[in-house]
Design a protein around this motif. Structure first.
Motif, mmCIF file in Angstrom:
data_model
loop_
_atom_site.group_PDB
_atom_site.id
_atom_site.type_symbol
_atom_site.label_atom_id
_atom_site.label_comp_id
_atom_site.label_asym_id
_atom_site.label_seq_id
_atom_site.Cartn_x
_atom_site.Cartn_y
_atom_site.Cartn_z
ATOM 1 N N VAL A 1 0.708 -1.116 -0.312
ATOM 2 C CA VAL A 1 -0.346 0.403 0.516
ATOM 3 C C VAL A 1 1.283 1.180 -0.637
ATOM 4 C CG1 VAL A 1 -1.982 1.525 1.094
ATOM 5 C CG2 VAL A 1 -2.013 -1.447 1.301
ATOM 6 N N PRO A 2 0.924 2.174 -1.168
ATOM 7 C CA PRO A 2 2.049 3.225 -0.902
ATOM 8 C C PRO A 2 1.342 3.891 -0.324
ATOM 9 C CG PRO A 2 0.782 2.740 -3.700
ATOM 10 C CD PRO A 2 -0.322 2.021 -2.273
ATOM 11 N N ALA A 3 2.730 4.759 0.576
ATOM 12 C CA ALA A 3 3.112 5.471 1.462
ATOM 13 C C ALA A 3 1.819 6.781 2.229
ATOM 14 C CB ALA A 3 4.095 6.376 2.107
ATOM 15 N N PRO A 4 1.657 7.187 0.776
ATOM 16 C CA PRO A 4 1.094 8.558 0.498
ATOM 17 C C PRO A 4 -0.721 8.142 1.207
ATOM 18 C CG PRO A 4 1.387 8.344 -1.379
ATOM 19 C CD PRO A 4 1.983 7.770 -0.963
ATOM 20 N N TYR A 5 -0.965 7.445 0.811
ATOM 21 C CA TYR A 5 -2.417 6.861 1.432
ATOM 22 C C TYR A 5 -2.157 6.199 2.710
ATOM 23 C CZ TYR A 5 -3.518 5.768 -3.360
ATOM 24 O OH TYR A 5 -4.120 5.962 -4.722
ATOM 25 N N LEU A 6 -1.539 6.131 3.204
ATOM 26 C CA LEU A 6 -1.379 5.632 4.727
ATOM 27 C C LEU A 6 -1.027 7.120 5.152
ATOM 28 C CD1 LEU A 6 1.757 2.624 4.616
ATOM 29 C CD2 LEU A 6 -1.046 2.661 4.811
ATOM 30 N N VAL A 7 -0.388 8.153 4.823
ATOM 31 C CA VAL A 7 -0.528 9.127 5.635
ATOM 32 C C VAL A 7 -1.892 9.994 5.038
ATOM 33 C CG1 VAL A 7 0.626 11.103 5.451
ATOM 34 C CG2 VAL A 7 2.107 9.656 5.387
ATOM 35 N N ALA A 8 -2.307 9.839 4.286
ATOM 36 C CA ALA A 8 -3.896 10.408 4.302
ATOM 37 C C ALA A 8 -4.509 10.067 5.241
ATOM 38 C CB ALA A 8 -4.447 9.497 2.882
ATOM 39 N N PHE A 9 -4.921 8.625 5.012
ATOM 40 C CA PHE A 9 -5.898 8.252 6.682
ATOM 41 C C PHE A 9 -5.270 8.665 7.358
ATOM 42 C CE2 PHE A 9 -6.555 4.938 3.604
ATOM 43 C CZ PHE A 9 -7.332 4.533 3.404
ATOM 44 N N TRP A 10 -4.191 8.670 8.121
ATOM 45 C CA TRP A 10 -3.695 9.497 9.118
ATOM 46 C C TRP A 10 -4.373 10.935 9.440
ATOM 47 C CZ3 TRP A 10 2.119 10.306 10.261
ATOM 48 C CH2 TRP A 10 2.714 10.703 11.210
ATOM 49 N N GLY A 11 -4.119 11.470 8.366
ATOM 50 C CA GLY A 11 -4.595 12.538 8.341
ATOM 51 C C GLY A 11 -5.698 13.239 8.142
ATOM 52 N N LEU A 12 -7.141 12.177 7.992
ATOM 53 C CA LEU A 12 -8.167 12.000 8.014
ATOM 54 C C LEU A 12 -8.663 11.885 9.552
ATOM 55 C CD1 LEU A 12 -8.613 11.912 4.368
ATOM 56 C CD2 LEU A 12 -9.189 14.089 5.289
#
Ligand code: CA
Length: 411
Positions: free
Chosen positions: A124-135
């Protein structure tokens, strides 16, 4: 996390999906009482029996159950109804802010080593993980300060979704039993979502992983555990690393909006033939995959083609708005600019009464809106597009002023 949280928080009101749990009330739940301070001691007895039947007998579980407290605040929050529907423009603007994008880019760099390792292991690409974390928690800055055990017990004692929350309560006790966290430190949202990525306890049990090697699955204090757990969840839901979540697209003049909606999947090649293009004007990728088209703000707003990973995101939170926000946020964190065609900001907000009027009027004209419930869901949207089509309006299922006037829904 987890769509349950948003569902119960009422954030789905303007979303395009049907709350999947809303109709899942069982006869056991129908028999249960309204949760009150007085009914709580009897509930505690019931929880004790259930825990014993499930083999949860350790001293720490027993004392955790004995310490459970009824929370009036949780009931208040559970009963709260949103006054107005939230248009997509408002939804997106509130969640994908300039600051949050900038923070996400910085954190992506800061945690590059960890995120790359997680990305390689789980696909799972890192930007998605950070996006979930941010949201979910604005990168760990708000986890919720409610006692998860008290919240779940209060909701499990209540007739509305007793069975679901009893299950979550038992899962939370199991997490305490395994030593992941002490009962007094198990804090989260009022509906029981926990830690950096707001997992519900049952999701935690199934998908959380210990990634920093301290033998504890700690989604509150360990970012490696939280990021790997999020990736593990998405991976087990079927994330396909060969593809994106979807993308914003351009539609041709005279496009047939009746082909929009998650249910209408077509091969990319068909969308290409129908004149759909990337926002740069380039052809769609020549890939053998299916996609659905979404126009959450109607024909004057952005259009999106969404791929299979979009459905995976909706496994996290069953709201199309949420999944679009995650996809767009991930793109922005990865370096993309704002939407090519941002949603118009003046979309009408409807209150519950107005949605009911709209549903009743459509129904009286012979359109199938499903239940007249004041909830803006896919059936209402579909009925609205069919009405628009009959009237010679653009059938985008979007309640703009023109169609609201035609239906006599005052705003
Ligand atoms: Ca750990």
């Amino acid at each position: 996390m987890v769509w349950d949280y948003w569902l119960f928080a009422g954030a789905l009101a303007w979303s395009l999906t049907t709350p999947a749990l809303a109709s899942s009330q069982t006869s056991a739940e129908a028999a249960a009482e309204e949760s009150t301070k007085d009914s709580f001691p009897a509930c505690i007895e019931r929880f004790q029996k259930t825990a014993e039947a499930e083999g949860l007998t350790s001293a720490v579980v027993q004392s955790s159950i004995a310490d459970l407290k009824w929370s009036e605040r949780v009931i208040e929050l559970d009963r709260r109804q949103p006054e107005f529907t939230t248009p997509f423009s408002d939804y997106l603007d509130r969640r994908v802010t300039q600051q949050r994008v900038a923070d996400g880019r910085r954190l992506l760099r800061e945690h590059r080593k960890l995120l790359t390792r997680v990305e390689q292991q789980y696909g799972v690409p890192a930007p998605y993980l950070v996006a979930f974390w941010g949201l979910e928690t604005n990168y760990g800055s708000f986890f919720g300060k409610m006692s998860v055990l008290d919240s779940l017990a209060t909701l499990a004692c209540d007739k509305r979704r007793s069975q679901y929350f009893t299950r979550e309560l038992m899962s939370a006790l199991r997490i305490i039993d395994e030593g992941a966290i002490e009962a007094k430190n198990m804090e989260g949202s009022w509906a029981g979502a926990m830690g950096h990525v707001q997992f519900m306890p049952s999701v935690f049990l199934r998908h959380a992983v210990d990634y920093d090697g301290d033998r504890k699955r700690d989604l509150w204090n360990s970012l490696p555990d939280a990021m790997a757990s999020a990736a593990n969840f998405l991976s087990s839901m079927g994330w396909d690393d060969d593809y994106r979540w979807g993308r914003e697209v351009l539609l041709p003049e005279g496009f047939d909006y009746l082909s929009a909606g998650l249910k209408h999947k077509r091969p990319l090649s068909e969308w290409q033939e129908m004149g759909v293009r990337q926002t740069s004007g380039a052809a769609l990728p020549d890939e053998p995959i299916q996609a659905a088209l979404l126009v959450p703000s109607g024909h004057k707003g952005p259009a999106f083609l969404v791929y299979d990973n979009f459905k995976v995101i909706m496994g996290w939170n069953q709201s199309e708005y949420y999944a679009l926000a995650v996809g767009h946020m991930a793109d922005r964190i990865a370096g993309a600019g704002k939407l090519h065609n941002p949603p118009p900001g003046n979309s009408p907000r409807l209150n519950r009464e107005q949605v009911i009027t709209l549903q009743e009027t459509l129904k009286s004209k012979g359109f199938d809106v499903g239940d007249v419930d004041g909830i803006w869901g896919p059936a209402t949207r579909r009925a609205l597009s069919q009405y628009q089509d009959k009237q010679g309006m653009v059938p985008d299922g979007f309640p703009n002023q023109e169609v609201l006037d035609a239906l006599g829904v005052g705003t």
